[in-house]
Scaffold this motif. Structure first.
Motif, PDB file in Angstrom:
ATOM      1  N   GLY A 359      45.629  -7.837 -18.655  1.00  0.00           N
ATOM      2  CA  GLY A 359      46.699  -8.611 -19.280  1.00  0.00           C
ATOM      3  C   GLY A 359      46.623 -10.072 -18.921  1.00  0.00           C
ATOM      4  O   GLY A 359      45.739 -10.526 -18.182  1.00  0.00           O
ATOM      5  N   ASP A 360      47.585 -10.835 -19.433  1.00  0.00           N
ATOM      6  CA  ASP A 360      47.689 -12.260 -19.140  1.00  0.00           C
ATOM      7  C   ASP A 360      48.583 -12.470 -17.926  1.00  0.00           C
ATOM      8  O   ASP A 360      49.628 -11.824 -17.793  1.00  0.00           O
ATOM      9  N   VAL A 361      48.151 -13.386 -17.061  1.00  0.00           N
ATOM     10  CA  VAL A 361      48.927 -13.696 -15.863  1.00  0.00           C
ATOM     11  C   VAL A 361      48.991 -15.206 -15.678  1.00  0.00           C
ATOM     12  O   VAL A 361      48.169 -15.955 -16.217  1.00  0.00           O
ATOM     13  N   VAL A 362      49.954 -15.642 -14.899  1.00  0.00           N
ATOM     14  CA  VAL A 362      50.013 -17.031 -14.453  1.00  0.00           C
ATOM     15  C   VAL A 362      49.428 -17.063 -13.044  1.00  0.00           C
ATOM     16  O   VAL A 362      49.904 -16.357 -12.147  1.00  0.00           O
ATOM     17  N   PHE A 363      48.400 -17.869 -12.868  1.00  0.00           N
ATOM     18  CA  PHE A 363      47.687 -17.953 -11.595  1.00  0.00           C
ATOM     19  C   PHE A 363      47.979 -19.314 -10.986  1.00  0.00           C
ATOM     20  O   PHE A 363      47.492 -20.343 -11.461  1.00  0.00           O
ATOM     21  N   GLY A 364      48.841 -19.337  -9.950  1.00  0.00           N
ATOM     22  CA  GLY A 364      49.200 -20.624  -9.386  1.00  0.00           C
ATOM     23  C   GLY A 364      50.175 -20.528  -8.241  1.00  0.00           C
ATOM     24  O   GLY A 364      50.357 -19.465  -7.633  1.00  0.00           O
ATOM     25  N   ASN A 365      50.815 -21.663  -7.939  1.00  0.00           N
ATOM     26  CA  ASN A 365      51.702 -21.793  -6.784  1.00  0.00           C
ATOM     27  C   ASN A 365      53.161 -21.578  -7.157  1.00  0.00           C
ATOM     28  O   ASN A 365      53.644 -22.089  -8.163  1.00  0.00           O
ATOM     29  N   ALA A 366      53.860 -20.836  -6.319  1.00  0.00           N
ATOM     30  CA  ALA A 366      55.307 -20.671  -6.463  1.00  0.00           C
ATOM     31  C   ALA A 366      55.893 -20.466  -5.071  1.00  0.00           C
ATOM     32  O   ALA A 366      55.221 -19.978  -4.167  1.00  0.00           O
ATOM     33  N   GLY A 367      57.148 -20.847  -4.908  1.00  0.00           N
ATOM     34  CA  GLY A 367      57.800 -20.666  -3.614  1.00  0.00           C
ATOM     35  C   GLY A 367      58.802 -21.758  -3.351  1.00  0.00           C
ATOM     36  O   GLY A 367      59.286 -22.428  -4.267  1.00  0.00           O
TER      37      GLY A 367
END
Length: 448
Positions: A359-367
């Motif tokens: 599937g499609d994902v968001v690959f990155g920074n969160a927090g």
């Protein structure tokens, strides 16, 4: 003689002509020949410039060593071998050496257990120098009695080496200590019948500061990369080092997602000692995460006994990513079978299920502003976790969704059983699931 206002005009003209002639001669004359010390400084300066230029690039550390050795030998220093060693922060290795020889060029090697229980380390010249706070060591390998103290130097003597020059360089104010990463050790060796001359040693000494500085920068960079790769994986590590560090930095991409979970982990934690449970977890991680890495996937997160991994489709393509993820699931279970066959005590207690999805994902920074996490986010992440839950309910070691199975290579030789449509907890639409099996020896991943 005084040339004043009342002096003879002819005398003033003669002096002026003599002065002009001398100035003209000095301007056009070649510079005086360099003396021995000037020549060494010139050579060392040229090598230092090459070191700085190489250190400013992002080339591997081995390229720097090759550049230095090429320049030294071209300058007439009769080198046949060079070694630089330093400690690194790595979960598998304690140290790293880069060796150069006239025959083989640059070779890199990693070492485990650089401790005082390891005789290969404690009998080395570097250990002796660090332990005894001896910053410099120069020996005639073919005649000095101290050579008999070190097996390495004995081997070099047997190979025809004659001279040895070593230095310990500390990063910081205090002396270098055994077990720290705050320094490095270098050695140069020669087979010249005369050993190293004063000129040779002088040139090596003069390039030591720029070489050590360049190596220090590269070593710190290597340690940072090793640490990020070990704790976050190479894909995340590369992005962090390249500047993707702000909250909200990321990208959307398609990927095959992979999720595994250890069965009966709470019961095992209660039954086993802390050391025993950690040993069991490491065997499980070697089976599951090790298979992902072997197939080229990225282990993104280890939460307790759950492993989240993915195979990005951006470079390899969807077919390759899906096929690799399914193969990694098979290899993970095969590794467990092999561990049990080898009578690994921990493996007997291990069973785990694997879910695979695409599937499609968001690959990155969160927090938060102070604490960020780089990973994958999106519905597909929840779906792969729920797919793994179905491996437990269906009594199958590996369960994959139709989205990943339909993208796998038709000739991949995968044994798939259609398990029909199933509702996944928290997912609005039912999904067609497939059981992936390799052979009958793989135990069902049921609720143990």
């Amino acid at each position: 003689m005084s040339i004043g206002p009342d002096a003879d005009t002819g005398m003033r003209d003669k002096v002026r002509v003599m002065t002009d002639t001398l100035i003209h001669h000095l301007k056009d004359a070649p510079p005086p020949p360099l003396g021995p010390s000037d020549t060494e400084a010139c050579v060392s300066g040229q090598i230092a410039d090459a070191i700085i230029a190489s250190g400013l690039t992002d080339r591997p550390i081995g390229d720097l060593i090759q550049t230095v050795m090429d320049r030294l030998t071209q300058a007439g220093v009769p080198l046949a071998r060079m070694m630089v060693g330093f400690r690194i922060l790595h979960p598998l290795f304690d140290g790293m050496t880069i060796a150069w020889t006239a025959e083989n060029g640059v070779e890199v090697e990693y070492y485990q257990a650089l401790t005082e229980d390891n005789p290969d380390f404690t009998l080395s010249p570097f250990y002796w120098m660090i332990k005894g706070q001896v910053p410099e060591l120069q020996l005639r390998i073919d005649r000095d009695a101290l050579v008999d103290k070190f097996p390495l130097l004995q081997r070099l003597r047997d190979q025809g080496f004659t001279g040895y020059y070593a230095r310990v360089v500390t990063f910081g104010e205090g002396p270098m200590q055994v077990g720290t990463t705050d320094g490095l050790a270098l050695s140069w060796s020669t087979k010249s019948p005369a050993g190293f001359s004063e000129r040779d040693v002088c040139i090596m000494q003069q390039i030591l500061a720029p070489l050590s500085l360049a190596l220090r920068v590269m070593i710190k960079d290597q340690i940072a990369k090793n640490t990020l790769n070990a704790f976050h994986g190479p894909l995340v590590g590369e992005r962090i080092l390249s500047g993707t560090v702000k909250r909200g930095d990321g990208e959307r991409l398609a990927a095959a997602l992979w999720y595994s979970d250890l069965r009966n982990s709470t019961g095992l934690a209660d039954q086993l000692s802390v050391e025993g449970f950690l040993e069991l977890l490491n065997v499980y991680f070697d089976c599951a995460a090790g298979a992902v890495i072997e197939e080229g996937g990225q282990v993104l997160d280890i939460v307790g006994d759950a492993i989240l991994a993915f195979f990005p489709a951006d470079a390899a393509g969807e077919e390759a990513a899906a096929t690799s993820a399914l193969r990694a699931a098979l290899k993970a279970q095969e590794r467990l079978v092999e561990a049990k066959a080898a009578e690994c005590k921990c493996a007997v207690e291990i069973n785990f299920g694997v879910g695979v999805h695409f599937g499609d994902v968001v690959f990155g920074n969160a927090g938060t502003r102070e604490r960020l996490k780089f990973g994958v986010i999106g519905r597909a992440v929840n779906e792969v976790a729920r797919t793994q839950d179905m491996s437990k309910l269906l009594g199958q070691p590996i369960v994959a969704t139709d989205q990943v199975v339909s993208r796998a290579r038709p000739d991949a030789g995968l044994r798939l059983n259609d398990m029909g449509l199933h509702d996944l907890r928290g997912i609005p639409a039912a999904k067609r699931l497939w059981a992936l099996r390799h052979n009958a020896d793989i135990a069902p991943a049921n609720a143990g």
